[in-house]
Design an enzyme around this catalytic site. Structure first.
Site, PDB file in Angstrom:
ATOM      1  N   SER A   1       0.998  -1.107   0.105  1.00 14.70           N
ATOM      2  CA  SER A   1       0.135  -0.232   0.073  1.00 14.70           C
ATOM      3  C   SER A   1       0.918   1.324   0.129  1.00 14.70           C
ATOM      4  O   SER A   1       1.991   1.209   0.496  1.00 14.70           O
ATOM      5  CB  SER A   1      -0.870   0.138   1.368  1.00 14.70           C
ATOM      6  OG  SER A   1      -1.489   1.162   1.466  1.00 14.70           O
TER       7      SER A   1
ATOM      8  N   TYR B   1      -1.284  -0.714  10.485  1.00 10.66           N
ATOM      9  CA  TYR B   1      -1.730  -1.191   9.244  1.00 10.66           C
ATOM     10  C   TYR B   1      -0.476  -0.626   8.388  1.00 10.66           C
ATOM     11  O   TYR B   1       0.291  -1.436   7.445  1.00 10.66           O
ATOM     12  CB  TYR B   1      -2.982  -0.409   8.762  1.00 10.66           C
ATOM     13  CG  TYR B   1      -3.311  -0.804   7.378  1.00 10.66           C
ATOM     14  CD1 TYR B   1      -3.346  -2.228   6.715  1.00 10.66           C
ATOM     15  CD2 TYR B   1      -3.286   0.501   6.198  1.00 10.66           C
ATOM     16  CE1 TYR B   1      -3.354  -2.207   5.415  1.00 10.66           C
ATOM     17  CE2 TYR B   1      -3.736   0.178   4.782  1.00 10.66           C
ATOM     18  CZ  TYR B   1      -3.759  -1.119   4.613  1.00 10.66           C
ATOM     19  OH  TYR B   1      -3.834  -1.391   3.349  1.00 10.66           O
TER      20      TYR B   1
HETATM   21  P1  NAP Z   1     -11.657  -6.296   0.493  1.00 13.01           P
HETATM   22  O1  NAP Z   1     -12.701  -5.904  -0.977  1.00 13.01           O
HETATM   23  O2  NAP Z   1     -12.127  -6.055   1.693  1.00 13.01           O
HETATM   24  O3  NAP Z   1     -10.953  -7.432  -0.028  1.00 13.01           O
HETATM   25  C1  NAP Z   1     -10.172  -8.056   1.023  1.00 13.01           C
HETATM   26  C2  NAP Z   1     -10.331  -9.710   0.795  1.00 13.01           C
HETATM   27  O4  NAP Z   1      -9.347 -10.246   1.759  1.00 13.01           O
HETATM   28  C3  NAP Z   1     -11.663 -10.312   0.488  1.00 13.01           C
HETATM   29  O5  NAP Z   1     -11.567 -11.171  -0.301  1.00 13.01           O
HETATM   30  C4  NAP Z   1     -11.711 -11.059   2.138  1.00 13.01           C
HETATM   31  O6  NAP Z   1     -12.380 -12.073   1.950  1.00 13.01           O
HETATM   32  C5  NAP Z   1     -10.275 -11.438   2.258  1.00 13.01           C
HETATM   33  N1  NAP Z   1      -9.984 -11.544   3.768  1.00 13.01           N
HETATM   34  C6  NAP Z   1     -10.226 -10.726   4.747  1.00 13.01           C
HETATM   35  N2  NAP Z   1      -9.654 -11.382   5.869  1.00 13.01           N
HETATM   36  C7  NAP Z   1      -9.476 -12.714   5.477  1.00 13.01           C
HETATM   37  C8  NAP Z   1      -9.019 -13.609   6.450  1.00 13.01           C
HETATM   38  N3  NAP Z   1      -8.859 -13.742   7.620  1.00 13.01           N
HETATM   39  N4  NAP Z   1      -8.485 -15.103   5.643  1.00 13.01           N
HETATM   40  C9  NAP Z   1      -8.710 -15.078   4.137  1.00 13.01           C
HETATM   41  N5  NAP Z   1      -9.126 -14.088   3.674  1.00 13.01           N
HETATM   42  C10 NAP Z   1      -9.547 -12.680   4.116  1.00 13.01           C
HETATM   43  O7  NAP Z   1     -10.418  -5.182   0.322  1.00 13.01           O
HETATM   44  P2  NAP Z   1      -9.364  -4.885  -0.877  1.00 13.01           P
HETATM   45  O8  NAP Z   1      -9.274  -3.196  -0.950  1.00 13.01           O
HETATM   46  O9  NAP Z   1      -9.437  -5.351  -2.231  1.00 13.01           O
HETATM   47  O10 NAP Z   1      -7.941  -5.504  -0.311  1.00 13.01           O
HETATM   48  C11 NAP Z   1      -7.151  -6.009  -0.927  1.00 13.01           C
HETATM   49  C12 NAP Z   1      -5.647  -5.870  -0.549  1.00 13.01           C
HETATM   50  O11 NAP Z   1      -5.304  -4.593  -0.898  1.00 13.01           O
HETATM   51  C13 NAP Z   1      -5.489  -5.878   1.082  1.00 13.01           C
HETATM   52  O12 NAP Z   1      -4.431  -6.237   1.187  1.00 13.01           O
HETATM   53  C14 NAP Z   1      -5.451  -4.326   1.250  1.00 13.01           C
HETATM   54  O13 NAP Z   1      -4.435  -3.973   2.548  1.00 13.01           O
HETATM   55  C15 NAP Z   1      -4.898  -3.550   0.090  1.00 13.01           C
HETATM   56  N6  NAP Z   1      -4.998  -2.370  -0.200  1.00 13.01           N
HETATM   57  C16 NAP Z   1      -6.323  -1.756  -0.324  1.00 13.01           C
HETATM   58  C17 NAP Z   1      -6.217  -0.410  -0.642  1.00 13.01           C
HETATM   59  C18 NAP Z   1      -7.722   0.193  -0.851  1.00 13.01           C
HETATM   60  O14 NAP Z   1      -8.012   1.472  -0.666  1.00 13.01           O
HETATM   61  N7  NAP Z   1      -8.707  -0.645  -0.934  1.00 13.01           N
HETATM   62  C19 NAP Z   1      -5.198   0.447  -0.773  1.00 13.01           C
HETATM   63  C20 NAP Z   1      -4.059  -0.011  -0.441  1.00 13.01           C
HETATM   64  C21 NAP Z   1      -3.749  -1.507  -0.415  1.00 13.01           C
HETATM   65  P3  NAP Z   1     -13.345 -12.630   2.909  1.00 13.01           P
HETATM   66  O15 NAP Z   1     -14.108 -11.817   3.975  1.00 13.01           O
HETATM   67  O16 NAP Z   1     -14.304 -13.529   2.124  1.00 13.01           O
HETATM   68  O17 NAP Z   1     -12.460 -13.692   3.790  1.00 13.01           O
END
Ligand code: NAP
Length: 265
Positions: free
Chosen positions: A142, A155
């Site tokens: 990130s 985080y």
């Molecule tokens: P998201 O839509 O909330 O997706 C998170 C994913 O991780 C979901 O598929 C969730 O599925 C899974 N997950 C969460 N807890 C888990 C667990 N204990 N075991 C297995 N799977 C788990 O958010 P996203 O934005 O796509 O996030 C994906 C990545 O991008 C993360 O690493 C986040 O830190 C990074 N990121 C996001 C942003 C942003 O602004 N959105 C920015 C920078 C980096 P289930 O709930 O079905 O388990």
């Protein structure tokens, strides 16, 4: 495996957001998939959609990567499935509250998912990649890896770990034909924000990218041979200067004597 055969990509956190878009794009590129998350219904519905659209094989594995048993299950898959050529370490959670209003148990759970799971999955897949002569790992970090002041500090710390660990992986594994990419997304429109404590609707529109654009830019970066991809960063020279400053520091960081300014005789 012929050049046209891409093998299998294992994508963690593929039930929503960024991971689901990776799954879609990689299936379109010709990868078979193993998609992992806790929500089995969502995984199944994505799998049928992707198979119908691309004809690829999509296996779903329900696992909680924050839990030892769930994590061990996916480590087993990565160790045993010789068709795996790509690991996308994407599953993660964030936080937007500062230390004084955060629950330390939740902080530890975040570390277990964002750091421990990503580390163990990487350790599980790498020996097989080495034995088979190559492979690719995409680690989702990130922009808070560089600017931890922006959101919850733990985080930021977890994502700085992902960046530093990826830097070391690249250094250690380059000779083994293992590609490492670390992706530093800015704010991306997913459920992440609601779960982290600030729904994405509260952010200024102009700083939020769609998950589709974020993933497409990242895959373009991978295709261009980038190590660190920051999809929002217009001036790539700024990142190059940051890396140059880091490289300049490196030979100066360990000596027998303290620096002159500390006035130690
Ligand atoms: P998201 O839509 O909330 O997706 C998170 C994913 O991780 C979901 O598929 C969730 O599925 C899974 N997950 C969460 N807890 C888990 C667990 N204990 N075991 C297995 N799977 C788990 O958010 P996203 O934005 O796509 O996030 C994906 C990545 O991008 C993360 O690493 C986040 O830190 C990074 N990121 C996001 C942003 C942003 O602004 N959105 C920015 C920078 C980096 P289930 O709930 O079905 O388990």
């Amino acid at each position: 495996m012929t050049q046209e055969q891409k093998g299998t990509a294992l994508v963690t956190g593929a039930s929503s957001g960024i991971g689901a878009v990776y799954a879609h794009r990689l299936a379109k590129q010709g990868y078979d998939l193993i998609i992992v998350a806790r929500n089995g219904e969502r995984l199944k519905s994505l799998a049928s959609r992707l198979t119908a659209e691309t004809g690829r094989t999509v296996e779903t594995v329900v696992a909680d990567l924050g839990d030892k048993t769930g994590l061990a299950r996916i480590e087993g898959v990565l160790k045993e499935d010789r068709s795996i050529t790509l690991l996308v370490n994407n599953a993660g959670v964030g936080g937007t509250a500062p230390l004084l209003s955060s629950d330390v148990d939740k902080m530890q759970a975040m570390i277990e998912l964002n750091v421990t799971a990503l580390t163990r999955l990487t350790y599980a897949v790498v020996p097989g990649f080495v034995a088979r002569g190559g492979g690719t790992i995409i680690n989702i970090s990130s922009i808070v890896a560089i600017s931890p002041e922006m959101l919850n500090g733990v985080y930021g710390g977890t994502k700085a770990f992902v960046l530093a660990f990826s830097q070391s992986l690249k250094h250690e594994l380059a000779e083994k034909n293992i590609r490492i990419q670390v992706v530093l997304p800015g704010a991306t429109a997913t459920e992440f924000w609601g779960i982290a404590g600030t729904p994405v609707e509260y952010l200024p529109n102009e700083i939020v990218m769609s998950a589709e654009n974020m993933v497409d830019a990242s895959l373009s970066g991978l295709g261009q041979g980038e190590f660190a991809t920051i999809p929002s960063l217009e001036d790539a020279g700024l990142l190059a200067a940051y890396e140059e400053a880091r490289q300049a520091l490196m030979p100066n960081l360990s000596r027998t004597v303290p620096a002159e300014r500390y006035k130690i005789a």
